[in-house]
Design a protein around this motif. Sequence first.
Motif, PDB file in Angstrom:
ATOM      1  N   LEU A 172       8.807  41.331  60.714  1.00  0.00           N
ATOM      2  CA  LEU A 172       9.238  42.426  61.591  1.00  0.00           C
ATOM      3  C   LEU A 172      10.614  42.178  62.186  1.00  0.00           C
ATOM      4  O   LEU A 172      10.873  42.449  63.359  1.00  0.00           O
ATOM      5  CB  LEU A 172       8.206  42.652  62.698  1.00  0.00           C
ATOM      6  N   GLY A 173      11.514  41.659  61.350  1.00  0.00           N
ATOM      7  CA  GLY A 173      12.905  41.474  61.759  1.00  0.00           C
ATOM      8  C   GLY A 173      13.146  40.305  62.688  1.00  0.00           C
ATOM      9  O   GLY A 173      14.205  40.231  63.335  1.00  0.00           O
ATOM     10  N   LEU A 174      12.203  39.359  62.747  1.00  0.00           N
ATOM     11  CA  LEU A 174      12.302  38.264  63.713  1.00  0.00           C
ATOM     12  C   LEU A 174      13.570  37.414  63.565  1.00  0.00           C
ATOM     13  O   LEU A 174      14.187  37.056  64.571  1.00  0.00           O
ATOM     14  CB  LEU A 174      11.051  37.384  63.620  1.00  0.00           C
ATOM     15  N   PRO A 175      14.002  37.027  62.325  1.00  0.00           N
ATOM     16  CA  PRO A 175      15.237  36.232  62.237  1.00  0.00           C
ATOM     17  C   PRO A 175      16.432  36.899  62.895  1.00  0.00           C
ATOM     18  O   PRO A 175      17.231  36.243  63.566  1.00  0.00           O
ATOM     19  CB  PRO A 175      15.445  36.083  60.718  1.00  0.00           C
ATOM     20  N   ILE A 176      16.536  38.208  62.746  1.00  0.00           N
ATOM     21  CA  ILE A 176      17.686  38.922  63.301  1.00  0.00           C
ATOM     22  C   ILE A 176      17.554  39.083  64.818  1.00  0.00           C
ATOM     23  O   ILE A 176      18.530  38.913  65.555  1.00  0.00           O
ATOM     24  CB  ILE A 176      17.846  40.287  62.607  1.00  0.00           C
ATOM     25  N   THR A 177      16.359  39.393  65.291  1.00  0.00           N
ATOM     26  CA  THR A 177      16.196  39.568  66.744  1.00  0.00           C
ATOM     27  C   THR A 177      16.388  38.250  67.488  1.00  0.00           C
ATOM     28  O   THR A 177      16.956  38.231  68.584  1.00  0.00           O
ATOM     29  CB  THR A 177      14.816  40.163  67.075  1.00  0.00           C
ATOM     30  N   VAL A 246      15.115  47.411  63.149  1.00  0.00           N
ATOM     31  CA  VAL A 246      15.115  46.227  62.298  1.00  0.00           C
ATOM     32  C   VAL A 246      13.699  45.838  61.870  1.00  0.00           C
ATOM     33  O   VAL A 246      13.496  45.288  60.786  1.00  0.00           O
ATOM     34  CB  VAL A 246      15.817  45.061  63.033  1.00  0.00           C
ATOM     35  N   GLU A 247      12.692  46.184  62.698  1.00  0.00           N
ATOM     36  CA  GLU A 247      11.311  45.847  62.370  1.00  0.00           C
ATOM     37  C   GLU A 247      10.790  46.583  61.144  1.00  0.00           C
ATOM     38  O   GLU A 247       9.849  46.131  60.483  1.00  0.00           O
ATOM     39  CB  GLU A 247      10.389  46.151  63.559  1.00  0.00           C
ATOM     40  N   LEU A 248      11.395  47.734  60.827  1.00  0.00           N
ATOM     41  CA  LEU A 248      10.866  48.581  59.761  1.00  0.00           C
ATOM     42  C   LEU A 248      11.660  48.515  58.463  1.00  0.00           C
ATOM     43  O   LEU A 248      11.238  49.094  57.461  1.00  0.00           O
ATOM     44  CB  LEU A 248      10.821  50.046  60.233  1.00  0.00           C
ATOM     45  N   VAL A 249      12.785  47.819  58.444  1.00  0.00           N
ATOM     46  CA  VAL A 249      13.666  47.859  57.270  1.00  0.00           C
ATOM     47  C   VAL A 249      12.945  47.395  56.010  1.00  0.00           C
ATOM     48  O   VAL A 249      12.898  48.117  55.000  1.00  0.00           O
ATOM     49  CB  VAL A 249      14.929  46.997  57.511  1.00  0.00           C
ATOM     50  N   SER A 404       6.518  42.113  71.330  1.00  0.00           N
ATOM     51  CA  SER A 404       6.936  41.132  70.331  1.00  0.00           C
ATOM     52  C   SER A 404       6.269  41.448  68.993  1.00  0.00           C
ATOM     53  O   SER A 404       5.202  42.079  68.939  1.00  0.00           O
ATOM     54  CB  SER A 404       6.553  39.722  70.768  1.00  0.00           C
ATOM     55  N   ALA A 405       6.912  41.005  67.916  1.00  0.00           N
ATOM     56  CA  ALA A 405       6.392  41.291  66.576  1.00  0.00           C
ATOM     57  C   ALA A 405       4.987  40.723  66.386  1.00  0.00           C
ATOM     58  O   ALA A 405       4.116  41.363  65.790  1.00  0.00           O
ATOM     59  CB  ALA A 405       7.339  40.714  65.522  1.00  0.00           C
TER      60      ALA A 405
END
Length: 585
Positions: A172-177, A246-249, A404-405
């Motif tokens: 769910l986009g964790l690296p970017i967040t 970012v979570e949905l990309v 949070s994811a």
Amino acid sequence: MYTQIFDPVAHSIGASAAFAALPLLTLFVLLGVLRLQARWAALAALAVSMTVAIFVYGMPASQTASGALEGASIGFFPIIWIGINAIWLFKLTQESGHADVLRRALARVSADQRVQAVLIAFCFGALLEALAGGGAPVAICAVLLISIGIEPLKAAAVCLIADTSPVAFGALGLPITVLAKITHLPVHEISVMVGRQTPLLSLFIPLILVFIVDGRRGMKEVWPLALVTGVVFALGQFAGSMLLPVELVDIVAALICAGISIAFLRVWSPGVLRADLAGAGTVTATANAGGQQRFDADHNVAGVSHSASMAMPMPGSGTHFHHTTGRDHAPAGTTQAPDSRAEILRALAPYAAVILVVASTQISLIGHALGAITSMFPWPGLHVVDPKGVAVSAVNAKFEWLLSAGSIVLIAGLLSAPVLKVSAAVATRTYLKNLHELRWAVFTVCCVVGVAYVMNLSGQIVTLGIFAAKAGPAFAPVSPILGWFATALTGSDTSANALFGMLQLTTAHHTGLSDILLTAANTSGGVVGKAISPQNLAVGAVAVGMMGKEGVLFRRVVGWTVLMISALSLLVYLQSTPVLGWMVP
């Protein structure tokens, strides 16, 4: 009060950088050279980082310990929290038997193992990475590939390579967040920049998977599907990075990719259906009524005998096939009936629930309600300022307990359990067992993020960044290699961002390069390192029954990662010049 100093050793950046690099060298040498278990290597690196902070940088011992505890807390929540709940979500489908339903549904799309490898490892694997990460796609997809008759070594290699390009937007986009949190750069701009780097890898990965499974013959016969799959997923990432949270990309890109690939298979099929790939076993083919070929194969996987019977439609026949293995528990001599549409929908329910919950959080009323349960406070015992007297951002902690994811996946699991007909008692028992099995993974991640926080708070990371900045604009192609190296040894793109995010930011400020470009390059380079990380290799080896043979897997995939990181480094270099500089937001 501790005031950071970046040149504590004889007021020399070079000499100070030599000491600042010791924690990272400890981690890399213990993991990569001495092959110590990841948990002990991470603990040793944490001890070295604290020693350098106290005795070289002069950071008070109490504040050093407090910083390490903050990092460990962030390592658990939100970083490893997503992995805990995502793996539990999949185990719920195993408990209910719907993991097998999903495998059979994927296998019925095509009888060709090369096609199945693309659909399972790339399309479904990307969805798993989007929702889970943490090695879950490798473990789950490798088991699915073996169950359809692919040789264990090939199955593991395929899954390791497939679990690369989706990693940047994974979990769910964790690296970017996490990167945005550490660097205080906008999440959306980092997302857009990553979406203009990793799709380059997505274009070619399906072709690599087909080559691993069936060599040049597979490339010749299955390249249209591999091309369609790669292009669609790449476009999905590219467009999604600009248009979606970012979570949905990755979730949207994986679903669109799977849908279009399946639709494409309705109008195209490989010229030759093959169930006799090397290592799959002895296969015999006989014609039967209705224009079908029936392949019966007996093969051994990891010392366990499986019998497979597949009725395969000839190209254009419009008929369906049934696939059964020893795991299906069908009576001998019978063919298991296709799963009902209701059962297939139940198997997909957990993943649909995650998408639903993520989408719901974008509704302002729901998002604000969940966001209200958030804790923000100065971390106890930390009083750190930079040389200008400004408080360092890491002294303040923020925990979004429901947004949070990992919490989103937990909520989805709670919603899915009744749909899967899993009782509360079984779900709870499965969760506790999952926590026990992941205890060392939790410990490792907490130690690695603890290293990152101690190095950031004491000033070690900034020292390394200033030293690296001496390379000037030539640092650009090196930037993704750092991410590749860090992920390869820590096993996590998120951890790599926690380690090197501030280094990339500091280097950008001292070289005049774009901070968005370099921080995104750290993330994009990290996705390539995922394939050769000790943790992922171990997961792949265990999944296919090759424990202790991680070196064999490493040799099978390392060449591909070198090619990928070389292409990515060239792209980042061009993006740092007027040639492709227009791609930087």
